[in-house]
Write a protein that holds these residues in place. Structure first.
Motif, PDB file in Angstrom:
ATOM      1  N   GLY A 174       0.873  -1.337   0.127  1.00 16.48           N
ATOM      2  CA  GLY A 174      -0.104   0.065   0.053  1.00 16.48           C
ATOM      3  C   GLY A 174       0.855   1.199   0.145  1.00 16.48           C
ATOM      4  O   GLY A 174       2.175   1.131  -0.272  1.00 16.48           O
ATOM      5  N   VAL A 175       0.124   2.433   0.335  1.00 16.95           N
ATOM      6  CA  VAL A 175       0.800   3.725   0.070  1.00 16.95           C
ATOM      7  C   VAL A 175       0.387   4.321   1.306  1.00 16.95           C
ATOM      8  O   VAL A 175      -0.850   4.493   1.793  1.00 16.95           O
ATOM      9  N   ILE A 176       1.384   5.068   2.062  1.00 19.32           N
ATOM     10  CA  ILE A 176       1.076   5.931   3.122  1.00 19.32           C
ATOM     11  C   ILE A 176       1.836   7.325   3.214  1.00 19.32           C
ATOM     12  O   ILE A 176       2.843   7.571   2.494  1.00 19.32           O
ATOM     13  N   ASN A 177       1.211   8.082   3.884  1.00 21.95           N
ATOM     14  CA  ASN A 177       1.865   9.461   3.924  1.00 21.95           C
ATOM     15  C   ASN A 177       3.355   9.517   4.442  1.00 21.95           C
ATOM     16  O   ASN A 177       3.449   8.592   5.439  1.00 21.95           O
ATOM     17  N   ARG A 178       4.050  10.087   4.052  1.00 24.87           N
ATOM     18  CA  ARG A 178       5.594   9.985   4.574  1.00 24.87           C
ATOM     19  C   ARG A 178       5.622  10.487   6.144  1.00 24.87           C
ATOM     20  O   ARG A 178       6.478   9.740   6.577  1.00 24.87           O
TER      21      ARG A 178
END
Lengths: 836, 85
Positions: A174-178
């Motif tokens: 997935g993708v997450i805020n840095r």
């Protein structure tokens, strides 16, 4: 008399309008802009008035217009500027059309915005998916990894128990805020007790958040774990940290295929997005052409309904009644507007206007054009004139620039002011369109005619003072000659020219240029300028006192002429007018070209000392060979003047109160009756209403002096205050006019200092280096001239002139207790809103 | 002071012409009274200003004190040669 001599005559009118014709009639009246409505519904709450629903409708339309305007501004489309073609208020059919248009546009805009947000979120998801697919290449080895991802719910395809036995790793991608990565990692470590392996890689370019449009930096991650329970826990953590999970196939081929798929979908979506943007721009562009005129139409509509709310609905007579103040000269315009309004609706019953008599004080209305408006504003800033009082603005048109010029007198600086004023006046059309110039520009532009005249008069006074940037012009040849011979000249560092032998005539126009070169210039100029200031001051004040006669005659207070004006003018003329006469006489009598000793310059007495001696009945012995007085009858004459002046003081103090006391006693059986006159009428302080309307009005206006109710003690005290104020003011205001001398001296000296200490340095240098240095020094000199001498001194002289007018001139006759006429005018409303 | 009377009459006449004559010939219209008032006030103020300046120099009570340099420059530029001696 002329238009600006006093404010215009106003009439209180009642209008009876049919309800059908009300909207159009008020629209016509708004276009003409010569009517001030009175609120007949003061007691009624704003929300309970008759036309509240219509006002709400207008508010709704305005809201829609504002929304569309913000959308247009966001896209950067320019709104056209309507200057000449201002639309009229819409009639009911046009209102419905307008509402439909705005409704349609608004819903379309909202829909488009919503679609755009949706599409952008889709776009974001697809982009993130693509990034995940691309970045996870390196995470996987060639070995097949069983895909335990949430998207793969292929029931029965994978045997969970078999997987667990085999001990293979599952993963989620997935993708997450840095910013959230480290917290996320820690949380995963905690919940799995270290049994989760997280691999991440940062994305280089930020992605745009669909709702706000801000770019956000994100990180792609893959979490490897073992077991079903752990999978659920990891998914919960991901939801908690707002990480988006994406299905990522385990096999390499599947991943490649998915990437291609995603790429095509992204391209399609981009196309759709751009088409949506185009559509939106087109819609906005079409709307933007009509939006300014719609906006004005809605403003006018709202103003009309607000005005209609001021009317009274007479249920029995089935018509709307309104009360308004109208200038008598404009009554025919109002009639025409009313008939136009009725005709537009096709109503057979005409509206009519009925002038009613009243004793209330009407508003003050001075009809001004672009030239006189500036001067009228200067006077109104002190106080609006009482109704039908003499208007000082008429004279201010010339006395203001003249007094300014006496203080500013310099041909060079005057020329700068003149050019500035002329530029603003000649290009006033173009410059008038500038809307966001700022407060300071508005002030300068509003006063362009004042500046033009100030420049013009400053050029004249500068010419007479013979002062151009602190240098004099020798146009007609100096009238002073040097009679000393060479040896005397070389022997003495400076020589004084005696008037008897060196003065060969008078310089025809202005000050002789030799004075600029003289060491004792200031002594001569002081004497000249001080006398000039007092002469101008006394004349200005006499003018002011005489203006009060005009007011007394107009308001028919003839007794005040004898009781107030005569002692005031006698006091002023006999004492200070006599001083002015002495100044002129001294200029004539004492001359160097005479043979009789008492008339030589050495014997010339000081006018000020003579005046003081006159007031104190003192005598100073003159120097030998001279006479004490300038002419033979002077002593007797002076004593007479002072005695008459002293008599004037109790005359002013007691004359009026005693007169009022006598007149009251004679009319003791005075019946006060409230006249049964139509409409709303108020009597001012018990003044009896007179049969004729206009004079009744004006008596009422002068009724501020109606003393029927005031006790005698009040009147005595008032009169005492007035008398003391006047007597002291004759001295203090006369001395106050000496600021004309003071500022003129300061200006001349500053100018000279600037020349001698700045520009001369450049002019005195060696030729070649001097040229370059002069170039720079000239720039500095110009900057100082503009900043200090034109701007600062100009503002200072402006302020002092304003004070001289407001206090020294207007306190002699001006009441200033009126209120301004504020007509219902669309032009004023629209201009006022544009300024905000 | 003899020839000067002519000058005084000339300027008085000039400003009187502007003030009174100009007021008479202003065209009729809404601004007629305003223009007349402006012309008369201008003429009055400007004439008074010139008159005070003229009369202050008519019978000067003191003369200018010039430095040595100025006298010499005047002799050259203003054609006021210094008498020998």
């Amino acid at each position: 008399m002329g238009d600006m001599f006093r404010s215009e005559q106003m009439a209180l009118c009642q209008m009876f309008i049919q309800p059908e014709a009300a909207y159009t009639s008020v629209s016509e009246l708004g276009e003409t802009g010569c009517v001030q409505f009175r609120d007949l519904n003061c007691t009624v709450n704003v929300f309970q008035r008759k036309f509240v629903t219509e006002v709400r409708r207008c508010d709704e339309l305005e809201r829609k217009i504002r929304y569309i305007e913000t959308e247009i501004k966001k896209d950067g489309i320019a709104l056209p500027d309507i200057q000449d073609d201002i639309p009229r208020a819409p009639n009911p059919r046009e209102i419905i059309d307008l509402e439909a248009h705005l409704e349609k546009t608004e819903t379309e805009m909202i829909e488009l915005a919503q679609n755009e947000v949706n599409m952008k979120s889709n776009y974001l998801e697809l982009t993130e998916l693509r990034k995940v697919l691309e970045n996870t290449q390196g995470f996987f080895s060639d070995q097949e990894v069983l895909n335990l991802d949430s998207s793969n719910r292929g029931a029965g395809v994978i045997d969970e128990a078999t997987v667990q036995h085999r001990g293979r790793l599952g993963f989620v991608a997935g993708v997450i805020n840095r910013e959230r990565v480290f917290g996320f990692e820690r949380m995963l470590w905690r919940i799995s007790r270290g049994n989760v392996f997280l691999k991440r890689s940062d994305l280089d370019e930020p992605l745009n958040d669909p709702a706000t449009g801000h770019p956000i930096y994100k990180t792609v991650f893959v979490a490897f774990f073992q077991g079903e329970q752990l999978k659920n826990r990891i998914k919960k953590v991901c939801t908690g940290f707002h990480a988006s999970l994406y299905p990522c196939p385990s096999s390499h081929n599947e991943r490649e295929e998915m990437v291609k798929n995603v790429r095509t979908r992204l391209e399609d979506l981009k196309l759709v997005l751009s088409q949506t943007e185009d559509h939106r721009s087109r819609v906005l562009a079409t709307v933007s052409k009509n939006l300014p005129s719609w906006s004005i139409m809605v403003k006018k509509m709202k103003a009309i309904y607000h005005t209609l709310n001021l009317f009274n609905m007479d249920v029995t007579k089935k018509c709307l009644i309104g009360e308004c103040w109208v200038p008598t000269k404009d009554l025919h315009i109002v009639q025409k507007a009313l008939s136009d309004g009725s005709a537009a609706v096709g109503s057979t019953i005409p509206s009519f206007l009925n002038v009613i008599d009243t004793n209330e004080m009407p508003p003050t209305f001075n009809r001004t054009n672009k030239f006189t408006r500036g001067f009228q504003n200067l006077i109104d800033a002190y106080g609006i004139a009482s109704y039908r009082e003499c208007n000082p603005a008429l004279y201010t048109c010339i006395t203001f620039p003249f007094l300014f010029a006496v203080m500013f007198g310099d041909l060079g600086h005057g020329l700068i002011l003149l050019l500035f004023g002329a530029w603003m006046v000649l290009s006033e059309r173009k410059l008038g369109r500038i809307k966001n110039g700022g407060e300071i520009w508005n002030i300068f532009f509003g006063g362009r005619y004042i500046i033009l005249l100030m420049g013009l008069f400053s050029c004249y006074t500068g010419f007479i003072y013979n002062d151009v940037f602190s240098k004099s012009m020798n146009l007609f040849g100096s009238n002073w000659v040097n009679n000393y011979n060479t040896s005397t000249v070389l022997a003495n560092p400076s020589l004084q020219m005696p008037p008897r032998t060196s003065a060969k005539g008078v310089y025809p126009l202005g000050l002789d240029p030799i004075w600029q070169l003289a060491d004792n210039k200031i002594i001569f100029l002081n004497s000249f300028k001080m006398k000039l200031s007092i002469i101008i001051g006394v004349l200005h004040m006499v003018f002011g006192v005489c203006m009060s006669v005009c007011n007394f005659v107009h308001f028919k207070r003839y007794s005040s002429i004898f009781l107030e004006f005569v002692p005031q003018i006698l006091f002023l003329l006999l004492l200070f007018g006599y001083m002015v006469f002495m100044m002129f006489f001294k200029w004539f009598k004492y001359t160097a070209f005479t043979d009789s000793q008492p008339e030589t310059p050495g014997c010339a007495p000081s006018v000020l000392i003579m005046f003081i001696n006159m007031m104190l009945f003192k005598n100073t012995p003159p120097p030998s060979g001279c006479k004490e007085f300038m002419f033979d009858a002077q002593d007797g004459l002076q004593k007479t003047f002072v005695i008459i002046g002293l008599i004037c003081v109790p005359w002013m103090l007691l004359g009026k109160p005693l007169y009022i006391k006598f007149t009251r006693r004679n009319t003791v059986a005075h019946v006060k009756h409230n006249g049964e006159l139509t409409g709303n009428m108020e009597l001012a302080e018990g003044e009896t209403p007179l049969p004729t309307g206009s004079s009744g009005q004006e008596e009422g206006a002068g009724g501020a002096h109606g003393h029927e109710d005031e006790p005698m003690s009040e009147i005595y005290i008032h009169q005492a205050i007035h008398t003391i104020e006047y007597v002291l003011s004759t001295i203090s205001h006369t001395a106050s006019y000496l600021r004309l001398w003071a500022l003129s001296l300061a200006h001349a000296q500053l100018s000279e200092v600037l020349w001698n200490m700045v520009l001369s340095l450049g002019l005195k240098m060696a030729p070649y280096t001097g040229a370059i240095a002069l170039f720079v020094i000239f720039g500095a000199w110009c900057m100082f001239t503009l900043a200090i001498l034109v701007m600062m001194e100009g503002l200072s002289a402006f302020l002092h002139t304003l004070r001289l007018h407001w206090v020294e001139f207007m306190s002699k006759f001006y009441e200033g207790l009126g209120y301004a006429f504020q007509p219902f005018s669309f032009k004023a409303i629209i201009d006022g809103e544009e300024e905000e | 002071m003899g020839a000067a009377v002519l000058l005084v009459l000339f300027f008085t006449g000039l400003w009187a012409a502007i003030g009174i004559g100009g007021s008479i010939i202003t065209p009729r219209g809404p601004q007629q009274k305003l223009t007349q008032c402006i012309l008369m006030l201008t003429a009055g103020c400007c004439w008074l200003f010139w008159l005070c300046c003229y009369m202050a120099q008519m019978n000067p009570l003191i003369g200018p004190r010039l430095s040595k340099k100025v006298i010499q420059v005047m002799a050259q530029s203003w054609n006021m040669p210094i008498t020998d001696g």
